[in-house]
Design a protein around this motif. Sequence first.
Motif, PDB file in Angstrom:
ATOM      1  N   UNK A  68     -19.800  37.492  13.558  1.00 37.66           N
ATOM      2  CA  UNK A  68     -20.537  36.138  13.012  1.00 37.66           C
ATOM      3  C   UNK A  68     -19.485  34.918  12.609  1.00 37.66           C
ATOM      4  N   UNK A  69     -20.571  34.356  12.265  1.00 43.82           N
ATOM      5  CA  UNK A  69     -20.592  32.612  12.773  1.00 43.82           C
ATOM      6  C   UNK A  69     -19.318  32.528  10.924  1.00 43.82           C
ATOM      7  N   UNK A  70     -19.245  32.945  10.054  1.00 39.73           N
ATOM      8  CA  UNK A  70     -18.746  33.326   9.460  1.00 39.73           C
ATOM      9  C   UNK A  70     -18.007  34.229   8.865  1.00 39.73           C
ATOM     10  N   UNK A  71     -17.068  33.727   7.295  1.00 36.94           N
ATOM     11  CA  UNK A  71     -15.269  34.417   7.835  1.00 36.94           C
ATOM     12  C   UNK A  71     -15.493  35.742   6.651  1.00 36.94           C
ATOM     13  N   UNK A 112     -21.776  28.046  17.380  1.00 36.89           N
ATOM     14  CA  UNK A 112     -20.997  28.729  16.500  1.00 36.89           C
ATOM     15  C   UNK A 112     -19.962  29.808  15.928  1.00 36.89           C
ATOM     16  N   UNK A 113     -20.429  30.468  16.627  1.00 34.71           N
ATOM     17  CA  UNK A 113     -19.527  32.192  16.254  1.00 34.71           C
ATOM     18  C   UNK A 113     -18.198  31.720  17.570  1.00 34.71           C
ATOM     19  N   UNK A 115     -17.112  29.016  17.625  1.00 31.94           N
ATOM     20  CA  UNK A 115     -16.417  27.953  17.423  1.00 31.94           C
ATOM     21  C   UNK A 115     -15.038  28.168  15.782  1.00 31.94           C
ATOM     22  N   UNK A 116     -15.762  28.847  15.268  1.00 31.61           N
ATOM     23  CA  UNK A 116     -15.554  30.189  13.845  1.00 31.61           C
ATOM     24  C   UNK A 116     -13.573  31.255  15.030  1.00 31.61           C
ATOM     25  N   UNK A 117     -14.474  31.607  15.804  1.00 30.93           N
ATOM     26  CA  UNK A 117     -13.186  32.293  16.522  1.00 30.93           C
ATOM     27  C   UNK A 117     -12.544  31.208  17.121  1.00 30.93           C
ATOM     28  N   UNK A 118     -12.236  30.694  17.555  1.00 31.88           N
ATOM     29  CA  UNK A 118     -11.065  30.127  18.235  1.00 31.88           C
ATOM     30  C   UNK A 118     -10.588  28.913  16.983  1.00 31.88           C
ATOM     31  N   UNK A 119     -11.402  28.472  16.006  1.00 36.73           N
ATOM     32  CA  UNK A 119     -10.429  28.200  14.413  1.00 36.73           C
ATOM     33  C   UNK A 119     -10.327  28.371  13.996  1.00 36.73           C
ATOM     34  N   UNK A 154     -18.493  23.312  21.487  1.00 36.77           N
ATOM     35  CA  UNK A 154     -17.885  23.864  20.464  1.00 36.77           C
ATOM     36  C   UNK A 154     -16.756  23.609  20.131  1.00 36.77           C
ATOM     37  N   UNK A 155     -16.200  23.513  21.390  1.00 36.45           N
ATOM     38  CA  UNK A 155     -14.870  24.053  22.142  1.00 36.45           C
ATOM     39  C   UNK A 155     -13.780  22.693  21.921  1.00 36.45           C
ATOM     40  N   UNK A 156     -13.158  23.036  21.418  1.00 39.17           N
ATOM     41  CA  UNK A 156     -11.634  21.007  21.573  1.00 39.17           C
ATOM     42  C   UNK A 156      -9.813  22.460  22.128  1.00 39.17           C
TER      43      UNK A 156
END
Length: 249
Positions: A68-71, A112-113, A115-119, A154-156
């Motif tokens: 999911x996109x939230x932790x 969004x997912x 981004x959350x995974x990579x971050x 969403x990817x840096x």
Amino acid sequence: MASQRKFVVGGNWKMNGDKQSIDGIIAFLNKGPLNDDTDIIVAPPAVYLDYVRKGLSPKVAVSAQNCYKELKGAFTGDISVTMIKDVGATWVIIGHSERRHVFGESDELIGDKVKTALDNGLSVMACVGEKLEEREAGKTNEVVFRQIKAVADKISDWSHVVIAYEPVWAIGTGKTASPEQAQEVHKHLREWLSKNVSPTIAQATRIQYGGSVTAANCKELAKKPDIDGFLVGGASLKPDFIQIINARK
Ligand code: PEP
């Protein structure tokens, strides 16, 4: 000439298996032989991530099939990036066609997912692919470019991202894209990355092909210059998967 990027092969077990059959998969993977020049990843169902990580050779990375996109929080039935990492898995598949088309996930949610995974320290196999009617309407590029844009926005840092091109009409159907059909879309995706992200990232980013890959067709696909590996469903449950992992040998 085949690509110079490190080959990367993922096995997506989908919603299949029990401890007994998983023991069989772990046994053939641990026996190998596994090509050292290939990154190898398997994605068991979430409830078996811990079990598989404990039994499997460290040569094989473990991936979740989704997150999911939230932790954390009130998201019944879902799992987080933190949980995936906690049990020793290091990858997650995001945007698989079954998530998009069976569970109705949007491009925005998938972005969004990612981004959350990579971050939060996971590597990502981000999937794109057109449906049969979209291909027949000449919309393949339009669809995969829209899907890759939603992720790319969403990817840096691209160093932990693999793109999986998986035409929906080829997934689980026995209808593989021909090496030429797959190469054409891979080339277009790489050109898109070059134009919209950077030429350096386009050259470095690995693009897997997925859709009815088997031991019989993997070698021809692996010769194509923009095919850098596979994401494999059905055939990853069988010892034939070893031949797919070693397609470049
Ligand atoms: C997949 O699930 O990603 C897939 C490509 O499945 P299959 O190899 O069974 O077509």
